[in-house]
Design a protein around this motif. Sequence first.
Motif, PDB file in Angstrom:
ATOM      1  N   ALA A 140      43.462  47.452  34.117  1.00  0.00           N
ATOM      2  CA  ALA A 140      43.133  46.096  33.542  1.00  0.00           C
ATOM      3  C   ALA A 140      43.357  46.009  32.059  1.00  0.00           C
ATOM      4  N   ALA A 144      47.029  45.170  32.284  1.00  0.00           N
ATOM      5  CA  ALA A 144      47.037  43.742  33.103  1.00  0.00           C
ATOM      6  C   ALA A 144      47.175  42.656  31.706  1.00  0.00           C
ATOM      7  N   ALA A 174      50.158  40.256  31.319  1.00  0.00           N
ATOM      8  CA  ALA A 174      49.850  38.791  31.314  1.00  0.00           C
ATOM      9  C   ALA A 174      50.629  38.060  30.342  1.00  0.00           C
ATOM     10  N   THR A 204      36.326  33.664  34.748  1.00  0.00           N
ATOM     11  CA  THR A 204      36.645  33.088  35.735  1.00  0.00           C
ATOM     12  C   THR A 204      36.240  31.445  35.302  1.00  0.00           C
ATOM     13  N   ASN A 217      38.516  40.803  29.374  1.00  0.00           N
ATOM     14  CA  ASN A 217      37.847  41.937  30.122  1.00  0.00           C
ATOM     15  C   ASN A 217      37.649  43.388  29.608  1.00  0.00           C
ATOM     16  N   ARG A 252      41.738  41.298  36.247  1.00  0.00           N
ATOM     17  CA  ARG A 252      42.839  40.531  35.694  1.00  0.00           C
ATOM     18  C   ARG A 252      43.092  40.548  34.108  1.00  0.00           C
ATOM     19  N   GLU A 254      46.248  35.700  31.981  1.00  0.00           N
ATOM     20  CA  GLU A 254      46.401  35.168  33.354  1.00  0.00           C
ATOM     21  C   GLU A 254      45.325  33.960  33.808  1.00  0.00           C
ATOM     22  N   VAL A 255      44.134  34.283  33.150  1.00  0.00           N
ATOM     23  CA  VAL A 255      43.039  33.436  33.750  1.00  0.00           C
ATOM     24  C   VAL A 255      42.642  32.510  32.479  1.00  0.00           C
ATOM     25  N   ARG A 285      43.615  42.238  42.788  1.00  0.00           N
ATOM     26  CA  ARG A 285      42.865  42.605  41.594  1.00  0.00           C
ATOM     27  C   ARG A 285      41.280  41.742  41.735  1.00  0.00           C
ATOM     28  N   ASN A 338      38.238  39.460  40.372  1.00  0.00           N
ATOM     29  CA  ASN A 338      37.802  38.319  39.417  1.00  0.00           C
ATOM     30  C   ASN A 338      36.380  38.666  39.030  1.00  0.00           C
ATOM     31  N   THR A 393      41.599  38.679  43.770  1.00  0.00           N
ATOM     32  CA  THR A 393      42.939  37.771  43.564  1.00  0.00           C
ATOM     33  C   THR A 393      44.089  38.516  44.134  1.00  0.00           C
TER      34      THR A 393
END
Lengths: 337, 337, 337, 337
Positions: free
Chosen positions: A42, A45, A49, A214, A233, A243, A247-248, B54, B56, B335
């Motif tokens: 994470a 990530a 990302a 999210t 995160n 994630r 990315e989100v 991964r 969420n 995801t």
Amino acid sequence: MKEILENARKLMKGYCRVCPVCDGRACAGEVPGMGGLGTASAFKANLAALAAYRFNMRLVHDVKKPQIRTTILGKSLSLPVLAAPIGGVSFNMGGGVSEAAYIEALIQGSLAKGTLGCTGDGVPEFIHQTGFQAIQAAGGMGIPFIKPWEDDELFDKLERAQATGADIIGMDLDAAGLVTLRKMGRPVSPKSVTELKRIRAAVSGKFILKGVMTVADALLAAEAGVDAIVVSNHGGRVLDFARGAAEVLPAIHAAVKGKLTVLADGGVRSGGDVLKLLALGADAVMIGRPFSVAAVGGLKTGVEQYLDKIMLELEQCMVLTGTASVADVDPAILTDS
Amino acid sequence: MKEILENARKLMKGYCRVCPVCDGRACAGEVPGMGGLGTASAFKANLAALAAYRFNMRLVHDVKKPQIRTTILGKSLSLPVLAAPIGGVSFNMGGGVSEAAYIEALIQGSLAKGTLGCTGDGVPEFIHQTGFQAIQAAGGMGIPFIKPWEDDELFDKLERAQATGADIIGMDLDAAGLVTLRKMGRPVSPKSVTELKRIRAAVSGKFILKGVMTVADALLAAEAGVDAIVVSNHGGRVLDFARGAAEVLPAIHAAVKGKLTVLADGGVRSGGDVLKLLALGADAVMIGRPFSVAAVGGLKTGVEQYLDKIMLELEQCMVLTGTASVADVDPAILTDS
Amino acid sequence: MKEILENARKLMKGYCRVCPVCDGRACAGEVPGMGGLGTASAFKANLAALAAYRFNMRLVHDVKKPQIRTTILGKSLSLPVLAAPIGGVSFNMGGGVSEAAYIEALIQGSLAKGTLGCTGDGVPEFIHQTGFQAIQAAGGMGIPFIKPWEDDELFDKLERAQATGADIIGMDLDAAGLVTLRKMGRPVSPKSVTELKRIRAAVSGKFILKGVMTVADALLAAEAGVDAIVVSNHGGRVLDFARGAAEVLPAIHAAVKGKLTVLADGGVRSGGDVLKLLALGADAVMIGRPFSVAAVGGLKTGVEQYLDKIMLELEQCMVLTGTASVADVDPAILTDS
Amino acid sequence: MKEILENARKLMKGYCRVCPVCDGRACAGEVPGMGGLGTASAFKANLAALAAYRFNMRLVHDVKKPQIRTTILGKSLSLPVLAAPIGGVSFNMGGGVSEAAYIEALIQGSLAKGTLGCTGDGVPEFIHQTGFQAIQAAGGMGIPFIKPWEDDELFDKLERAQATGADIIGMDLDAAGLVTLRKMGRPVSPKSVTELKRIRAAVSGKFILKGVMTVADALLAAEAGVDAIVVSNHGGRVLDFARGAAEVLPAIHAAVKGKLTVLADGGVRSGGDVLKLLALGADAVMIGRPFSVAAVGGLKTGVEQYLDKIMLELEQCMVLTGTASVADVDPAILTDS
């Protein structure tokens, strides 16, 4: 800056290697410490990302002096960057400086350069205590973050946070799964919308909810009445294989724009990374580990020099992409192909 | 746990390096040993397939105490995890503990924490013999696995397996291509549906077929009347460049859900990996190498501590994804983008 | 086999490291030597293209004894594998054995196991001379390959190749860009269809054209009347950034199936790789470097043992995918996802 | 060439490692020096973008002697390659040779092989001064590049550049964000179309604009009346996470073909890379670092030998793809799958 990093490397030995690129590889699994949880997936990530977005370089335009000043939650900031809430110098960073010296450097260094530092919370008690003191000493110019404790502990702390004079209070909900705290017998937990409403009501100023990853959570946060969310995160320290923030962020921004201030946190290392997150929808960004390293290595001066570096880089990236103001960043400066 | 791993590192020297992340790189090609066959592509595929999914992260909800207890094939288990059937301590793990001590630790450690261990089969004879003894000593609380021998050897062993008192019997059909056995002159082979029906009929309790990696095989397994299948590529030890379990699980689950209990095995290292496989359709998972390392390094205590770790991680991942019960995991917590 | 590899490692020192996996990394750019040209991208592409295909493991079936014997260009072979034409022991492999001993080992070792070896061509003259002698000594049981020389040199050599008794002759057109030959002042060149027809007409037996990497070239080869093509990028030794054989094979197979025998060459290391190329449309495959290493390290015995290994692996992969015969391999045993 | 590289390795110690493949990894962040800015993402992107295109090898044709001579901006060149403008031997390359010796080697070596070298600009003054002198000494046979200075400094330099006798003048607009210059207090900046028109009007010969990375900028450059553009991210030295030249070239070519001469620069290491950029739409390419290394390591001879190598490689790649002339390269020789 080079001297500051070398000093940090010595003081943080065994806790942080102060790598050329801070990317979560060398310290994978080091929690406590500065690493990501488990495989550090994470943590990585967050960087991956950001790296997946690249710039369309533009030079035929007249943006020679871009504007990096912005206003967030009513505060005018010299740049859209806040120092993220991180505490626990002794067990996370090697204890080369005291908790009080560290957090004061963060708050005062940020202020000196025209922005705000956040303070963290945790166990033992002196983490939030020194943070509150530093903010109080700065006339309330800082943002205290409280962990999502259960029951009275939470409301008691929110009250004490407001007593520092701070008119923005944050809660890092992403700490709800923090291994180290649970092991110490001090439970933190997720919160329902009903609980969040009660928490929001206990804060008279602005309220920031950190740890939204999210669209669903972002909409619930808006329903609960928070002023801002931080897409985060938790530096990859609570959920391996979470994630990355970048990315989100675009989908979250699309869902709540106009309703909430959106901050983003995770993997930001340079002014270019700041610009990327702005292009993806953030109003401002938080930076974590690099501020900790700068503060341990150079105290207030370290924080100031790191902010100088970020400002210079941000301006240059804006020039090279034809971006006139941080308040209006065209998503088209990025490509994800 | 750290001590147990260090002890294992000493005892398994030359057979397993007990790497920080057990991923098949350092031991590629080491069969016998703990590695994957050939380039270890199939071993690595198990991990890569899991890593490709991964989480969420979700925190606005009220799942504070998730339920990890479940029921599989009529057995109530404290968590949806079984210790996979692995034998051959002397030639696969360095022989630092005896086969009997090893398998007893696996069976008793699993029982002590409320779940079941499986025992392996192979050459020489004492592999299945010590396994059968350990299960018998535990009052039948364990699952004996038999290799897909040809002719009478198979039926003879199935009978002896049932004589241990076990009411669930497994066959690891994925061993049908095992290099080491064929070299020892003890042929194992694939089975047709007709053969599988005959085998199923010879087992009075529940019957698990391990080594299903396609929808077609899963449907044939259902036709043959097995109770459960294990989606598994035999830890990457029989077919280099086989796919990873987590890759093929969703389609297999979709094809046989409601008809068969679906277990999955391959690359599970943490509670997060367990949750991923549940989200992809498994009713429970098997874990292999980490249990072997824990058993060699710490015997029964090692197995127990590894299960404690998995339980803690599983709970935390459930909290951080808003998953209330292992019996009902929402695929949307993952995801694959 | 282990001893043979160790012996090769000594004899080939400075030319080939005999790596655990022969993948073109360590020897990148070593031409002459055993490496790929430039960045070795084309060498690596052969392996990457094969690795991108993986197997669907199947075990519910009755293929217990698969058939690996096949017939290619009128020859019955014990397995669908030929030893590729490679020469130049002194400047490519370190000269630890003589050119004559090397090529005799390749031809005789292949024959002893029921298949055929190919011989190479180049500068100096003794490369093709020793090859021709080895084939003649084997009663014509071998396939001489000639480079695409210009003018009379080519026809002269084709004639001498046929005089060995061989009734299959090959030309490695992929050598048309070979750096080492051009530097030595002995030009090789591409050929037009008209030229290919003239060359074909000069060969009374079967004629194989090696170095076809596009559908267009395959159709032109068919038009020129060749009997077989070899999909090959010359082991990545002539064109850096050429594609891998397994990448282009399916489209070429689709275009010429029924018209031409299709062989494939590049990156084959194991029986599983052989099965992959058959599934992608090859009638048989060529293997290069591993045969050279086996021949240098163990002469005829080395070649035989390597063929034993390939046969064993091929059979096992066929069992584990339910493939009954090499003459009829279902493309569905592979996935490229 | 090997000796020249070894000599360069000694002379550039601490500034350039003269790696087997010059790919930006070892020198990441070394600005000044030979590296890419920050993480060197943009440097690496140049190479990655080229590597993503691979060749369709073609051998059934009659291209035996390809044509590599071409005409660019009215100049007949022996090959479609120019030496890119790079200066600052002392702070970028270690100062093992003088600025004057370096730039003279570049200009004279290029001329000796039938092409042109470009000279750079910067701080201190002697960078452009020695460049102008070298071009003047060559009778104007070289291309002086000026940085995008502000106000009179720019026009003054353009005038002096023309006084060298050069009838092609360039401006590297991609230097507008150069960290090192800004730190030295000598501002460079982007230019609007209006400014570009004024700059264009000040040049009586041909004018090249370097640093175009988007279709939008290319169209504005055409509107401003420039003769040629160079698709370039300044070797990854100004904007970390800029895209690679080969990535953006096809769309730019499509937008301005017939209107502007299109040059490309970034990551070219071999003749194959040259051919790739021609296939993607470039009329000719610039090569940077490899020329610098060759010039430091072998002065004029180094530059000549590097050009010999490129010519040989280019011819061979043309033979192996069936490309008859650099003036007409079929995009279908490449695949990006």
